[in-house]
Design an enzyme around this catalytic site. Structure first.
Site, PDB file in Angstrom:
ATOM      1  N   LYS A   1      46.577  33.563  30.955  1.00 48.97           N
ATOM      2  CA  LYS A   1      46.785  32.275  31.622  1.00 48.97           C
ATOM      3  C   LYS A   1      45.441  31.632  31.922  1.00 48.97           C
ATOM      4  CE  LYS A   1      45.246  33.867  35.743  1.00 48.97           C
ATOM      5  NZ  LYS A   1      44.012  33.360  36.417  1.00 48.97           N
TER       6      LYS A   1
ATOM      7  N   PRO B   1      39.886  39.360  27.043  1.00 49.25           N
ATOM      8  CA  PRO B   1      38.727  39.869  27.799  1.00 49.25           C
ATOM      9  C   PRO B   1      39.127  40.417  29.162  1.00 49.25           C
ATOM     10  CG  PRO B   1      38.200  37.775  26.759  1.00 49.25           C
ATOM     11  CD  PRO B   1      39.670  37.979  26.563  1.00 49.25           C
ATOM     12  N   VAL B   2      38.398  41.434  29.609  1.00 51.15           N
ATOM     13  CA  VAL B   2      38.702  42.131  30.862  1.00 51.15           C
ATOM     14  C   VAL B   2      37.878  41.541  32.002  1.00 51.15           C
ATOM     15  CG1 VAL B   2      38.653  44.391  31.998  1.00 51.15           C
ATOM     16  CG2 VAL B   2      39.215  44.233  29.566  1.00 51.15           C
TER      17      VAL B   2
ATOM     18  N   ALA C   1      38.141  38.715  33.534  1.00 48.67           N
ATOM     19  CA  ALA C   1      37.694  37.457  32.946  1.00 48.67           C
ATOM     20  C   ALA C   1      38.338  36.226  33.560  1.00 48.67           C
ATOM     21  CB  ALA C   1      37.980  37.473  31.441  1.00 48.67           C
TER      22      ALA C   1
ATOM     23  N   GLY D   1      43.925  36.985  33.684  1.00 47.03           N
ATOM     24  CA  GLY D   1      45.132  37.707  34.069  1.00 47.03           C
ATOM     25  C   GLY D   1      45.654  38.680  33.043  1.00 47.03           C
TER      26      GLY D   1
ATOM     27  N   GLY E   1      45.297  41.958  32.631  1.00 46.05           N
ATOM     28  CA  GLY E   1      45.852  43.188  33.189  1.00 46.05           C
ATOM     29  C   GLY E   1      47.183  42.950  33.865  1.00 46.05           C
TER      30      GLY E   1
ATOM     31  N   SER F   1      49.266  40.611  33.105  1.00 50.53           N
ATOM     32  CA  SER F   1      50.218  40.355  32.033  1.00 50.53           C
ATOM     33  C   SER F   1      50.694  41.655  31.399  1.00 50.53           C
ATOM     34  CB  SER F   1      49.569  39.456  30.973  1.00 50.53           C
ATOM     35  OG  SER F   1      50.457  39.187  29.925  1.00 50.53           O
TER      36      SER F   1
ATOM     37  N   ASP G   1      49.474  37.781  40.751  1.00 51.03           N
ATOM     38  CA  ASP G   1      49.912  36.954  39.628  1.00 51.03           C
ATOM     39  C   ASP G   1      50.803  37.699  38.637  1.00 51.03           C
ATOM     40  OD1 ASP G   1      47.845  38.542  38.749  1.00 51.03           O
ATOM     41  OD2 ASP G   1      46.730  36.940  37.757  1.00 51.03           O
TER      42      ASP G   1
END
Length: 291
Positions: free
Chosen positions: A11, A96-97, A99, A102, A104, A106, A137
């Site tokens: 997102k 990307p981590v 970042a 979101g 993780g 997701s 989130d």
């Protein structure tokens, strides 16, 4: 079927106003979540091949095992429903981590969703409550449609599902930024109640596809500290605006930034400008996406 593959997306926050801080340390928000098409992780879910819960990451930079949010989501589902797990999850990470996208969260939502599709033991409300315990989130990603969020990001008000596609360019600078760092730079004296006029204007602009009006309304209260701390982000923003982007803003807690573009042609021009001007800058990644 004992094995399925699922895609979990990411997102951007087209708008993010921090409205306060609760006694438990969480900040309250008024934010517009938009799901991104064109960038996703893949999770292979095997429901009958592991003792308990096994989580394997194909990216050595992303932890495997019980500390990964995928494992925590699966464990929470098993505990809540009483299912005895024999599950293996293999993550192919492309988002990307750390970042601001979101990824993780997701992943966690995707695992909750696929488990409930298999076992059908929780209502949507129960699944959302379980998701909220994993992260603010995570509930958004159970059914990722454009939505305003308040509270800590878990009180969702979806917008119309049908809207004019918005072309964006995502640029991740190749380094992570922790959520605590970004929120820790905020001045509590700056917190104000949600700007309802700005919300209404941005909602109307987004649904109608008025790109200049959307660009004018972009906001992220976390951005000031990031622009100041990381000169590369400032340089990237300048290059993207010079190439024709209508606006450039930080997504979430950063450091990924996104450019709002008026057309597919300008999207390509902006992306190519970043690739040309910055080359392979220590892991810099550029994505052409739609929201």
């Amino acid at each position: 079927m004992s094995e399925v593959n699922i895609r979990t997306g990411c997102k951007i926050n087209l708008y993010l106003q921090v409205t306060g801080r609760r006694s438990d340390g969480y900040h309250t928000l008024s934010t517009l979540f938009l799901p991104v098409s064109g960038l996703f992780d893949t999770i292979t879910c095997d429901f009958d091949s592991a003792p308990g819960i096994e989580m394997i990451s194909l990216d050595p930079a992303v932890p495997s095992g019980k500390d990964n949010l995928i494992s925590r989501a699966a464990a929470s589902y098993a505990e809540r429903t009483g299912v005895s797990p024999s599950w293996r999850f293999v993550l192919d990470k492309k988002i990307p981590v750390a970042a601001g996208l979101g990824g993780g969260s997701s992943n966690a939502a995707g695992v909750l969703r696929v488990l409930n599709e298999k076992y059908g033991l929780l209502s949507q409300a129960e699944l959302s409550a379980l998701a909220a315990k994993l992260g603010a989130d995570v509930p958004f990603f159970l059914d990722p449609v454009p939505a305003w969020a308040e509270g800590i990001g878990d009180e969702l008000v979806p917008l119309e599902r049908d809207h004019v596609p918005l072309h964006i360019v995502l640029v991740n600078p190749g380094f992570p930024v922790g959520v605590r760092w970004s929120y820790g730079k905020l001045d509590p004296q700056s917190f104000t109640s949600a700007d309802q006029e700005a919300k209404a204007a941005l909602t109307e602009a987004f649904v109608s596809g008025d790109v200049p009006a959307i660009a004018k309304s972009c906001r992220n209260d976390l951005g000031d500290a990031l622009w100041k701390k990381f000169p590369l982000l400032y340089l990237l923003r300048g290059a993207m605006l010079s190439a024709g982007a209508e606006a450039v803003q930080v997504s979430g807690s950063g450091p990924t930034i996104f450019a709002v573009c008026r057309s597919l042609e300008l999207q390509r021009k902006v992306a190519d400008a970043v690739r040309t001007d910055f080359g392979i800058h220590s892991g810099l990644r550029v994505f052409e996406c739609v929201v």
